[in-house]
Design a protein around this motif. Sequence first.
Motif, PDB file in Angstrom:
ATOM      1  N   GLN A 152       0.813  -1.182  -0.055  1.00 17.32           N
ATOM      2  CA  GLN A 152       0.005   0.183  -0.060  1.00 17.32           C
ATOM      3  C   GLN A 152       0.874   1.353  -0.054  1.00 17.32           C
ATOM      4  OE1 GLN A 152      -3.983   0.697   0.450  1.00 17.32           O
ATOM      5  NE2 GLN A 152      -2.538   2.147  -0.583  1.00 17.32           N
ATOM      6  N   THR A 156       1.021   3.896  -3.299  1.00 15.79           N
ATOM      7  CA  THR A 156       0.608   5.253  -3.219  1.00 15.79           C
ATOM      8  C   THR A 156       1.735   6.142  -3.646  1.00 15.79           C
ATOM      9  OG1 THR A 156      -0.962   4.571  -1.322  1.00 15.79           O
ATOM     10  CG2 THR A 156      -0.449   6.850  -1.459  1.00 15.79           C
ATOM     11  N   MET A 159       1.450   6.194  -7.321  1.00 18.65           N
ATOM     12  CA  MET A 159       0.266   6.813  -7.782  1.00 18.65           C
ATOM     13  C   MET A 159       0.560   8.590  -7.728  1.00 18.65           C
ATOM     14  SD  MET A 159      -3.368   7.593  -5.834  1.00 18.65           S
ATOM     15  CE  MET A 159      -2.343   8.939  -4.640  1.00 18.65           C
ATOM     16  N   CYS A 160       1.047   8.937  -6.581  1.00 21.26           N
ATOM     17  CA  CYS A 160       1.499  10.303  -6.727  1.00 21.26           C
ATOM     18  C   CYS A 160       2.483  10.731  -8.005  1.00 21.26           C
ATOM     19  CB  CYS A 160       2.067  10.725  -5.282  1.00 21.26           C
ATOM     20  SG  CYS A 160       0.784  10.516  -4.064  1.00 21.26           S
ATOM     21  N   LEU A 187      -3.612  13.024  -0.537  1.00 24.77           N
ATOM     22  CA  LEU A 187      -4.099  11.587  -0.748  1.00 24.77           C
ATOM     23  C   LEU A 187      -2.918  10.825  -0.150  1.00 24.77           C
ATOM     24  CD1 LEU A 187      -5.466  11.713  -4.293  1.00 24.77           C
ATOM     25  CD2 LEU A 187      -6.833  12.111  -2.128  1.00 24.77           C
ATOM     26  N   GLY A 188      -1.737  11.014  -0.206  1.00 19.56           N
ATOM     27  CA  GLY A 188      -0.582  10.451  -0.073  1.00 19.56           C
ATOM     28  C   GLY A 188       0.126   9.997   1.219  1.00 19.56           C
ATOM     29  N   TRP A 193      -6.426   6.232   1.981  1.00 18.25           N
ATOM     30  CA  TRP A 193      -5.682   5.520   0.891  1.00 18.25           C
ATOM     31  C   TRP A 193      -4.358   5.056   1.307  1.00 18.25           C
ATOM     32  CZ3 TRP A 193      -6.553   8.193  -4.501  1.00 18.25           C
ATOM     33  CH2 TRP A 193      -7.971   8.005  -4.774  1.00 18.25           C
ATOM     34  N   MET A 194      -3.841   5.783   2.085  1.00 15.31           N
ATOM     35  CA  MET A 194      -2.455   5.199   2.636  1.00 15.31           C
ATOM     36  C   MET A 194      -2.450   4.366   3.818  1.00 15.31           C
ATOM     37  SD  MET A 194       1.075   5.440   2.564  1.00 15.31           S
ATOM     38  CE  MET A 194       1.816   6.528   1.697  1.00 15.31           C
ATOM     39  N   CYS A 199      -6.610  -0.025  -0.724  1.00 10.12           N
ATOM     40  CA  CYS A 199      -5.668  -0.133  -1.831  1.00 10.12           C
ATOM     41  C   CYS A 199      -6.294   0.521  -2.983  1.00 10.12           C
ATOM     42  CB  CYS A 199      -5.344  -1.497  -2.135  1.00 10.12           C
ATOM     43  SG  CYS A 199      -3.583  -1.960  -2.739  1.00 10.12           S
ATOM     44  N   SER A 201      -5.285   3.417  -4.292  1.00 11.97           N
ATOM     45  CA  SER A 201      -4.443   4.135  -5.004  1.00 11.97           C
ATOM     46  C   SER A 201      -4.212   3.493  -6.321  1.00 11.97           C
ATOM     47  CB  SER A 201      -3.055   4.069  -4.230  1.00 11.97           C
ATOM     48  OG  SER A 201      -3.142   4.895  -3.091  1.00 11.97           O
ATOM     49  N   HIS A 413     -13.383   6.495  -2.864  1.00 13.50           N
ATOM     50  CA  HIS A 413     -12.372   5.563  -3.651  1.00 13.50           C
ATOM     51  C   HIS A 413     -13.037   5.189  -4.843  1.00 13.50           C
ATOM     52  CE1 HIS A 413     -13.841   2.422  -0.969  1.00 13.50           C
ATOM     53  NE2 HIS A 413     -13.458   1.718  -2.193  1.00 13.50           N
ATOM     54  N   SER A 416     -11.951   6.966  -7.859  1.00 13.29           N
ATOM     55  CA  SER A 416     -10.380   7.118  -7.557  1.00 13.29           C
ATOM     56  C   SER A 416      -9.867   6.972  -9.308  1.00 13.29           C
ATOM     57  CB  SER A 416      -9.660   5.835  -6.912  1.00 13.29           C
ATOM     58  OG  SER A 416     -10.244   4.559  -7.487  1.00 13.29           O
TER      59      SER A 416
END
Length: 572
Positions: A152, A156, A159-160, A187-188, A193-194, A199, A201, A413, A416
Amino acid sequence: MQNLYLRLAPALVTIIELALMAAAGLLIFRSLRRASSRPEHSAFRSLERAFGRFTRQRGLAVIVVAVGVIAVRVAFIPALGIPQPRWNDEFSYLLASDTFAHGKLTNPTHPMWIHFESLHIIHQPTYMSMYPPAQGLVLAAGQVLGHPWIGQLLVTGAMCSALCWMLQGWLPPRWALLGAVLAALRLGILSYWMNTYWCASVAALGGALVLGAWPRLRKRMSPGNAFLLATGLVILANSRPYEGFVFAIPIAFAMAAWLAGRDRPPSGHALARVVLPILVTLLLGGAATGFYYYRVTGSPFVMTYEVNRGQYATAPYFIWQTPRPEPVYHHQVMRDFYRWELGEFQKNRTFLGYLRRGAEKLLSWWQFYLGPLLTVPLLALPWIVRQRKMRLPLLISAAMVAGFAVQTWTLPHYFSPATCVLYLFLVQGMRLLWQWSPANRPVGRALVRAIPLLACAMILLRVTAALAHAQIEPAWPRGNLERAMLLKQLQQLPGRQLVIVSYGAQHNVDGEWVYNEANIDGAKVVWARDMGEIDNRELLRYFANRQVWQLSAVDPDPKLAPYFPALKTSLP
């Protein structure tokens, strides 16, 4: 005062953010009045020039975003801890993680499966999570590295980074990095999400790959970019299939219009460098997905989700559908959950219920994705919608809204896949605000500069509050800490353990305890449902070599107690 605190608690972080914004607005107003026509402070200009020079190294900027998110969250572990699973969905994803981490696609049905039935998993025809495989694969990668949460954490950060890469395809580099930094802050680091095992992300990562590859393909037809676009679609199909499909529809129409339109590229060139790479990647991804479902459900065209809903649920996924007849449940807690679902579905079918649920969705999504701070850039939305380059993102947004309007359930999410679209709008809004200078005063620049500073301040404030045990939000670490604590105690005992869990009338349908590892027989601790003294006997016979405990999940302070030791010893 205590009553006031309890009323404000769910929105306390939002209220604090709003208060910080008000204070910052006052400071900006006073400084601009004093500054009048004087030039801007040189410190801001120097910092922005250095930031701009760094962002020209696009690849490095993308990498730094991921490394920064991961490093910051790891640094906060002493204050925030490592999350524990709490929600039913998380345990389901962790079952998939454990299965994949042991090199399997699914697990055989256990002989005592009726005692282990739980929410969001299937036991027939195999024992597996009901969800698509992408989230489980991410958590499995983390499990192989030492802990599922590592997966996770890594996804994440990725994703960023993907959001940064996506924004670079649409906007100048410095604005792309700024958008990625805001995503990391929102978000990160501290979002669910983190800090859970949902999951989410991974679906946002897939959407960013698709939207980031599109403008690059238009500028330069590259098989690599075509592959990334198709990979993003495969990720969406295996993480959030419905929302990913809705997200992809405008992309498909845009691509068809480009390849067949008046300004279309040479057909042979487009076929070799765009169409074929996309088709090959989608075919390979589709074949892998079909094989996975074939192993789990017995058919490449039947998803695990369909099997689970067909076996247990009465409430349908879309509001126009008709509820199914109630099946025969083996456990009261399962019946309570699915009857609760049906009640929510029926409320959503009424006009007032639909409006009320819609308002609740919008509020929860606004709190999660925007809050007061990131609402500011959207003040420029009337100007954004007039820009030609924003037509495709606007079409994607419209498609997502239409898709959500007919769903029975929608959590933050679920959106997302389109996170990339939202951040494109946010950063474009900041670019427009940057140019706003009423009466020759750089109001817009001051607002844009304040947004990342206040976002950082909110992170520091929330972590400081956690260290000081000041309750401005739910305590860290997150999750069902009681279950995690008891599980740890059981794992430290000699021999193998069996916990029989009972529930009462006050049980929270979202507070489930009965979830197990992929290999139930090989697990140190097995969790089972209390089916009564007589029906429990077959379970006790099967696990005759285990120490047996009983647990009441509705107790305020759940504790383990030996389970009828006299009964166990008298069994033949």
